[in-house]
Design an enzyme around this catalytic site. Structure first.
Site, PDB file in Angstrom:
ATOM      1  CE1 TYR A 105      -3.521   2.731   0.838  1.00  0.00           C
ATOM      2  CE2 TYR A 105      -1.981   3.388   2.555  1.00  0.00           C
ATOM      3  CZ  TYR A 105      -3.107   3.643   1.793  1.00  0.00           C
ATOM      4  OH  TYR A 105      -3.795   4.815   1.972  1.00  0.00           O
ATOM      5  CE  LYS A 156      -3.252   5.564  -1.343  1.00  0.00           C
ATOM      6  NZ  LYS A 156      -4.237   6.183  -2.254  1.00  0.00           N
TER       7      LYS A 156
END
Length: 267
Positions: free
Chosen positions: A142, A146
């Site tokens: 994740y 980002k």
């Protein structure tokens, strides 16, 4: 009258953002993978859009432009979190995370830029995370998405500014949405027993951290300010946790910061 198109508008931040822009007099194209709406208003349009499906992106943008005459602001909000032990994650899951959080966002930008360039104005608002500049345990993939969005957005700002297109990066901290439930794909193979104690402790503390998060309306208000104020500001941290942790990340030596986070989240 101006028009905003928002991805991932069925719940959480996306839904709150759509409602805020609508309440303040904008035309709203609220997009989601499974369209649903109980509002019948000429300024409100709900349509299908899956950021992993290029055809649905084209169809949604075309429908919004046909109805309202153009898209003034694009809010790239769609995304989810792949969480857990990296060793437990297969290639397909990792690819799906990047397809949604990175490549899907890029597809949206690529599709929206031409009509903004031709008009000489427009705003791209990319919803990233404080996790685009710092990290937590069990969020490795994740975070990778980002951090990619952060770098992509910062670079894109340089090339689009001369064309009259402003680019914004929203960096929420913990927010009280379904991110920690519906929008999380948690993966851990309990047979990898060496991780179990750390996973149990870490996920419990991370979920408690998330439960104390700010309301999605705070992110929506920040997106509104980023989209409507004519300035060159790039980054917009949201929430006291994002602002304080990003400040500490800049201020403290790397080893000190990581030690502090390890103690707080893993004991």
């Amino acid at each position: 009258m101006k028009t905003v198109l928002i991805t991932g508008a069925s719940t959480g931040i996306g839904k709150a953002t759509a409602e805020l822009f609508f309440q303040r007099g904008w035309n709203v194209v609220a997009t989601m993978r499974t369209p649903q709406s109980d509002r019948d208003d000429p300024r409100w349009m709900v349509t299908r859009l899956d950021v992993t499906d290029a055809e649905s992106i084209t169809q949604a943008l075309t429908a919004g432009q046909s109805r309202f005459g153009g898209i003034d602001v694009l809010v790239n909000n769609a995304g989810y979190g792949l969480v857990g032990t990296f060793e437990s994650m297969d290639e397909a899951r990792v690819q799906r995370q990047f397809e949604t959080n990175v490549f899907g966002l890029m597809r949206m930008c690529r599709a929206a830029i031409p009509q903004m360039r031709e008009r000489g104005s427009g705003v791209l608002v990319n919803v990233a995370s404080m996790g685009g500049r710092l990290t937590f345990p069990f969020y490795s993939v994740y975070h990778a998405t980002k951090w990619a969005v952060d770098g992509f957005t910062e670079s894109l700002q340089f090339e689009l500014a001369p064309l009259g297109i402003r680019v914004k990066l929203i960096e929420p901290g913990a927010i009280k949405t379904d991110f920690y439930d519906r929008s999380v794909d948690f993966v851990h193979d309990r047979a990898l027993s060496a991780y179990n104690d750390t996973v149990d402790k870490g996920t419990r503390r991370m979920n408690a951290f998330g439960a104390k998060g700010a309301a999605p309306t705070l992110v929506a208000e920040t997106i509104w300010n980023a989209a409507t104020k004519d300035n060159a500001r790039l980054r917009y941290p949201v929430g006291s946790d994002a602002k304080s942790l990003l400040f500490l990340r800049r201020l403290l030596p790397d080893a000190v910061y990581r030690g502090m986070m390890r103690k707080q989240l893993l004991g």
